[in-house]
Write an enzyme that holds these catalytic residues in place. Structure first.
Site, PDB file in Angstrom:
ATOM      1  N   VAL A  44       0.832  -1.137   0.037  1.00  0.00           N
ATOM      2  CA  VAL A  44      -0.149  -0.073  -0.055  1.00  0.00           C
ATOM      3  C   VAL A  44       0.805   1.222  -0.046  1.00  0.00           C
ATOM      4  O   VAL A  44       0.517   2.284  -0.912  1.00  0.00           O
ATOM      5  CB  VAL A  44      -0.920   0.033   1.228  1.00  0.00           C
ATOM      6  CG1 VAL A  44      -1.664   1.444   1.088  1.00  0.00           C
ATOM      7  CG2 VAL A  44      -2.148  -1.086   1.245  1.00  0.00           C
ATOM      8  N   CYS A  45       1.920   1.419   0.850  1.00  0.00           N
ATOM      9  CA  CYS A  45       2.718   2.184   1.000  1.00  0.00           C
ATOM     10  C   CYS A  45       3.406   2.789  -0.386  1.00  0.00           C
ATOM     11  O   CYS A  45       3.781   3.821  -0.941  1.00  0.00           O
ATOM     12  CB  CYS A  45       3.828   2.224   1.863  1.00  0.00           C
ATOM     13  SG  CYS A  45       3.195   1.841   3.643  1.00  0.00           S
ATOM     14  N   THR A  46       3.782   1.396  -1.284  1.00  0.00           N
ATOM     15  CA  THR A  46       4.237   1.873  -2.344  1.00  0.00           C
ATOM     16  C   THR A  46       3.635   2.356  -3.348  1.00  0.00           C
ATOM     17  O   THR A  46       4.061   3.189  -4.172  1.00  0.00           O
ATOM     18  CB  THR A  46       4.874   0.337  -2.917  1.00  0.00           C
ATOM     19  OG1 THR A  46       5.776  -0.119  -2.005  1.00  0.00           O
ATOM     20  CG2 THR A  46       5.451   0.339  -4.247  1.00  0.00           C
TER      21      THR A  46
END
Length: 211
Positions: A44-46
């Site tokens: 998700v952070c990516t």
């Protein structure tokens, strides 16, 4: 500590992917977006950091600087950025803070023990040029943020600072805005030459003022 709207954002020194920096010096006279991530190499952070990188020109138009934070180290950040650039087809140029000792996370209340004792939640702050906190949004680790909404709020805040208005539900840049109840209709007609549309005495619209 718990940071609330209207508080002055605490200053700090940090190790980042662009070198050591002082937060206030980095922001200068710009608006700032400080946002935290649970960990490097997470899916998700990516996607979030990749999309933020693609908004570079949008932020520049709004005199805004983005800076991210994760509790991993700078070397991990640099290697992760390579993955982000590859998978999201972009170039991450904004700094990512290495907060291995969690001092900045604790300073900004980015760790919520009932969610995770070690990882930061997805918190985001918008900070104005006076270093005042103007927006706080916190998402659970499993849900990616909506950065189109961040741009929308940024537009609203900057417009509100320039004119005596408020923005209605689902407002987008260029749409009609609301005249605050504290301004009389008589005064509003003088202040807003594009016209005043009254629905109720307390609910009045005017075309968005020129920015």
């Amino acid at each position: 500590m718990s940071i609330k709207l209207g508080d002055i954002a605490p200053n700090f020194n940090a190790e980042t992917t662009i070198g050591d920096l002082n937060f206030y010096d980095f922001l200068g006279n710009s608006w700032g977006i400080l946002f935290s991530h649970p960990a490097d190499y997470t899916p998700v952070c990516t996607t979030e950091l990749g999309f933020t990188a693609k908004l570079k020109s949008e932020f520049e138009q709004r005199n805004t600087k983005a800076i991210a934070l994760s509790v991993d180290g700078v070397e991990d950040h640099h290697n992760w950025i390579k993955d982000i650039n590859e998978t999201q087809n972009t170039e991450v140029e904004f700094p990512i803070i290495a907060d291995k000792d969690r001092k900045i996370s604790e300073l900004y209340d980015f760790i919520h023990p009932n969610a995770s004792a070690t990882a930061t939640v997805r918190s985001l702050l918008i900070i104005d040029p006076e270093k005042k906190v103007r927006l706080i949004i916190t998402y659970p680790a499993s849900t990616g943020r909506n950065f189109n909404e961040i741009i929308r709020v940024l537009d609203s805040l900057q417009l509100v600072d320039s004119h005596k208005i408020a923005t209605p539900v689902n407002w987008k840049n260029g749409e009609d805005v609301i005249i605050p109840p504290a301004i009389s209709t008589e005064d509003a007609q003088k202040i807003f030459p594009k016209g005043v549309r009254e629905i109720k005495p307390y609910l009045r619209y005017t075309p968005q003022p020129n920015t």
